[in-house]
Scaffold this active site. Structure first.
Site, PDB file in Angstrom:
ATOM      1  CE  LYS A 210      -4.018   2.174   2.055  1.00 61.76           C
ATOM      2  NZ  LYS A 210      -3.536   3.522   1.679  1.00 61.76           N
ATOM      3  CG  PHE A 299      -2.674  -1.197  -7.990  1.00 62.44           C
ATOM      4  CD1 PHE A 299      -4.042  -1.204  -8.200  1.00 62.44           C
ATOM      5  CD2 PHE A 299      -2.100  -0.089  -7.394  1.00 62.44           C
ATOM      6  CE1 PHE A 299      -4.830  -0.138  -7.830  1.00 62.44           C
ATOM      7  CE2 PHE A 299      -2.881   0.989  -7.011  1.00 62.44           C
ATOM      8  CZ  PHE A 299      -4.246   0.972  -7.230  1.00 62.44           C
TER       9      PHE A 299
END
Length: 512
Positions: A210, A299
């Site tokens: 993250k 991603f």
């Protein structure tokens, strides 16, 4: 539509505890609204101003203005006046803002004044979130809720879909398709307290870094590249690095989801504020790019060639991403087979934190891309920082918090024995906590100007926060990111609260 009707529904929605009742109330409102009212009605219900922040503080809003006896303001008239307010600048701007606000409040009834104050201070929190509004819009027009949700996802705007539906009915939904060049709302993540909890809930999953950067959606169609933020703003001209990176990829037509982030010379991520400052820079982009270069980290792939990938499972979307994007430009990840393999997820989290990132996102391998929704298939996990701070003041609430002291002003101890304000929060409070803190803080009141109640600095509260950022608005030069109340600490004295020095020592990378 009269503002009075919107204020009434806002009040009724705030008082309704059942989601079904909120949907009924909003559906009735949408049936009454015209298509031309929707661009104002929907953001107002969510407590947002289409114009953004308008620079109006409590000193202006706290002035007593005699309310109108009868309702006459329409939502579009209010929107026009607030647009006028947003254009005010330069010498004499404060007086001009006060004049415009005064005239607006003078044309509003007492209920409308209360609603307008809530909008201007971002204190309208009646639970009329976009997800509920989507259900209500479906109910008002007879369109299938799933079709409305998908149209909103693809249009990137609830207002746009609402206007089309109210004007032309359910067939209008056919206009909204995934199109390269038109951004869609991104898929968001819920929170989990640990990677073990996340893996237990999702089973076979990917665990990804993250990054504490800026969410971007990159569209390429031949030589044309557009870059959009999470809120769908076009920032292409500010980030020439992303345009160059997109043109280097193998495909000529795609939509990719990712983050843009800045790394220091040591390879560790710079602070979020540095990345955000670079992305927000509109002047002398070349100099800004040299001082704070940014890199894309992708991603997900939403579209490749002429294929819409949204409904495919993550495993297939990631395979397309890997075919298109070289590994250095893809987010680091590991695969976990399920709860028996949680050790691998915990190892990856520890490594991610050591690299300077803020946590991980755990994603179900079989999940489709639920754009525009905070789905249960993505779960974010990150360490939570906590501080014991002192309440310096509180603001009277609006909506369902009317009559309650809500927005807390939070302070940390300073070296001279005083307190420095670090920010505000109204988050994390239950109804019982609101009632308790209102009664408790009123006993500590030093001054009440009708808007802000200044109190003796005696009450200690435990605050969770996601990080620290520099700020010229506060005396310590820093402010808390995403602060929320955990609990009150009546077992602690003000002198037991955390100090500014302790806070800065815990965040050496951000200390001014």
């Amino acid at each position: 539509m009269l503002l009075a009707r919107l204020a009434q529904v806002s009040r009724e929605v705030a008082a309704a505890s059942a989601r079904s009742r909120k949907i009924v109330l909003l559906a009735e409102l949408f049936r009454e609204a015209g298509a031309e009212d929707v661009p104002v009605v929907i953001p107002y219900l969510a407590g947002r101003l289409p114009q953004g922040r308008l620079g109006v503080g409590w000193k202006v809003l706290g002035r007593r203005v005699v309310p109108a006896a009868e309702a006459s303001l329409t939502v579009r008239e209010v929107d026009a006046r607030l647009s006028e307010l947003g254009k005010v600048s330069g010498p004499g701007s404060q007086a001009e803002r006060a004049r415009i606000v005064g005239e607006l409040m003078g044309a509003a009834t007492e209920d409308e004044q209360r609603f307008l104050r809530g909008l201007l201070t971002r204190e309208v929190r009646q639970g009329a979130l976009d997800a509920i509004a989507v259900e209500a819009l479906a109910g008002a027009t007879g369109a299938p809720p799933a079709d409305v949700r998908r149209a909103v996802m693809l249009a990137g705007s609830l207002q746009t879909v609402a206007q089309a539906l109210l004007a032309d009915g359910p067939p209008a939904l056919e206009r909204f398709r995934l199109t390269v060049g038109r951004p869609v709302l991104p898929m968001l993540a819920h929170s989990a307290s640990s990677v073990a909890e996340a893996v237990e809930r999702l089973g076979a999953c990917a665990v990804e870094e993250k990054l504490d950067g800026i969410r971007v959606q990159v569209h390429r169609d031949g030589d044309t590249v557009r870059v959009h933020t999470r809120t769908l703003d076009d920032i292409t001209d500010r980030l020439p690095e992303l345009t160059a990176a997109a043109r280097e990829l193998n495909g000529a037509r795609f939509i990719l989801d990712g983050e843009v982030i800045s790394f220091g010379a040591d390879g560790r991520p710079r602070s979020f504020q540095e990345t955000a400052g670079r992305v927000g820079s509109r002047v002398d982009v070349a100099t800004a790019a040299e001082a704070v270069p940014v890199s894309p980290v992708f991603f997900d792939a939403l579209s490749v060639g002429d294929r819409d990938l949204l409904d495919l499972p993550l495993t297939e979307r990631h395979a397309e991403l890997a075919r298109l994007v070289p590994e250095p430009m893809r987010v680091r990840r590991t695969l976990v087979s399920g709860p028996d393999d949680v050790g691998e997820a915990e190892r990856f989290l520890a490594e991610t934190l050591r690299r300077g990132h803020e946590g991980v996102v755990v994603k179900a391998l079989d999940a489709a891309y639920s754009a525009g929704r905070r789905g249960a298939a993505w779960l974010k996990v990150k360490p939570v920082h906590t501080l014991d701070l002192v309440v310096l003041a509180a603001e009277w609430g609006h909506g369902r918090r009317t009559g309650k002291l809500s927005n807390l002003h939070l302070g940390a101890r300073t070296a001279d024995g005083g307190f420095a304000m670090l920010g505000k929060t109204f988050k994390g409070m239950t109804d019982a906590m609101l009632a308790w803190q209102t009664e408790r803080l009123r006993r500590l009141t030093v001054e009440d100007d009708g808007w802000v109640v200044t109190v003796r600095p005696e009450l200690v509260v435990e605050i969770a926060y996601d990080g620290l950022q520099r700020s010229t608005r506060y005396p310590a030069g820093v402010t808390l990111r995403f602060a929320r109340v955990v609990r009150y600490r009546e077992d602690k004295r003000p002198e037991d609260a955390d100090s500014v020095a302790t806070l800065l020592a815990a965040h050496p990378e951000i200390a001014p």
